[in-house]
Structures are given as C-alpha cells and as structure tokens.
Design an enzyme around this catalytic site. Structure first.
Site, short mmCIF file in Angstrom:
data_model
loop_
_atom_site.label_atom_id
_atom_site.label_comp_id
_atom_site.label_asym_id
_atom_site.label_seq_id
_atom_site.Cartn_x
_atom_site.Cartn_y
_atom_site.Cartn_z
N GLY A 256 13.71 -5.65 -38.50
CA GLY A 256 14.59 -4.48 -38.51
C GLY A 256 13.91 -3.15 -38.24
CD GLN A 257 9.33 -3.96 -38.42
OE1 GLN A 257 10.18 -4.77 -38.12
NE2 GLN A 257 8.08 -4.30 -38.62
CD GLN A 258 14.67 3.52 -34.44
OE1 GLN A 258 14.97 4.02 -35.50
NE2 GLN A 258 15.54 3.33 -33.47
CB CYS A 259 9.56 -0.76 -32.31
SG CYS A 259 8.78 -1.76 -33.58
CG MET A 260 10.81 -5.22 -34.67
SD MET A 260 9.98 -6.37 -33.59
CE MET A 260 10.97 -7.83 -33.79
#
Length: 173
Positions: free
Chosen positions: A63-67
C-alpha cells in the site's frame, strides 16, 4: 494451504494505505497468530478456508504510495475488494478516500462488491464505522454492494465474520 490451485477459489484483493494492517490481518486470518510484518513490496497471497466447502484466495497488495499504481495489475479475476483503513489515523482518511475512489474507478472492478475493514478498533482513539463511512464517502457507491466492519488484526476480532460477509456478497453479485 490446500492442494487445490489458488485459481479455483474466488479471488479477493486486499488493498489500503501503507500501515493500515493488511499483512497483519492476512497473517492473522491464515495462521491465527500475530506476526511481525514489514512493509509489503509486491504482494502476499494465501488461501483462507471459511468452512469445509468454502475457500477464498486473498491477495494482500503493498500500500505504499509507490505501490498503489500496481494495484490494477491484481484485479483481473477479482470477485471482491477488501479495503483496509487504520481507524485510529483520521489524518489519513482523505488519502484513503482518494485511493479507494481511484481503485474503484478501474473498469475491472465495475460492480465488484466492496468490504471496508476499519482495522485497529482495539486502539483507544479509533473512529466509529459511521465516521469512517462518512469520511470515505461510502454512501456514494450506489453501483455496488458494500459493507463496512470494524476489526482488529492484532486481537483477531471481526476478521472471520468480515470474510464470511465478503463471501456472501460474492454470491449475491
């Protein structure tokens, strides 16, 4: 894990912002234990047996921004979307709402049921499901079945019930 290939079970995709508790939740469902998790890069997947006849394949996607841009690649056979929010972190609700609206806008998810899990209800400052429902603008999703349930991945509260509800929604859709 059963002998069957995971593709024979309905696919459920677990998404949400980083630190919402998705991996802890999946680990708790699959093992019954609380496990130390680190941020998910890519995905975790497991088969959840709800009863003797019913299993779901659950994909927990980072769920990280980059993912988040990668979420769309996991939606092909998605029968239900489970969106996990940290109910004790109201500052991130606008970001969660934006992420939820974006993922629900994908054509692959048209009409797919949504379960919102308000995780971390064991924490003293957690918001009610009514507050979270309003902040995520859930009533606006009139084109799909949706439910919101409070849960605690750490305590194991509400998880099995939530996925039994997910399975019922899949059957109705």
């Amino acid at each position: 894990m059963g002998q069957n290939s995971s593709s024979s079970y309905p696919q459920v995709i677990l998404v949400g912002l980083d630190s919402a508790g998705k991996s802890t939740l999946l680990a708790r469902l699959l093992t019954g234990k609380v496990m130390e998790t680190s941020p998910t890069v890519g995905f975790n997947v497991g088969t959840l047996d709800l009863d003797k006849k019913t299993s779901l394949t659950v994909w927990d996607v980072g769920g990280q921004q980059c993912m988040r841009a990668n979420w769309k690649y996991y939606l092909d056979d998605c029968k239900a979307l489970v969106f996990v929010v940290d109910s004790s972190d109201p500052a991130r609700m606008p970001e969660a709402q934006k992420a939820l609206k974006k993922v629900l806008s994908y054509e692959r998810l048209q009409g797919v049921p949504l379960m919102v899990l308000a995780n971390k209800k064991d924490l003293p400052n957690s918001k009610t499901i009514r507050e979270i429902s309003t902040q995520l603008d859930l009533p606006s999703f009139s084109d799909r079945l949706w439910e919101i349930q409070a849960c605690s991945a750490v305590q194991g509260l509400g998880l099995q019930q939530a996925f039994i509800s997910v399975n019922k929604m899949i059957r109705k859709s």
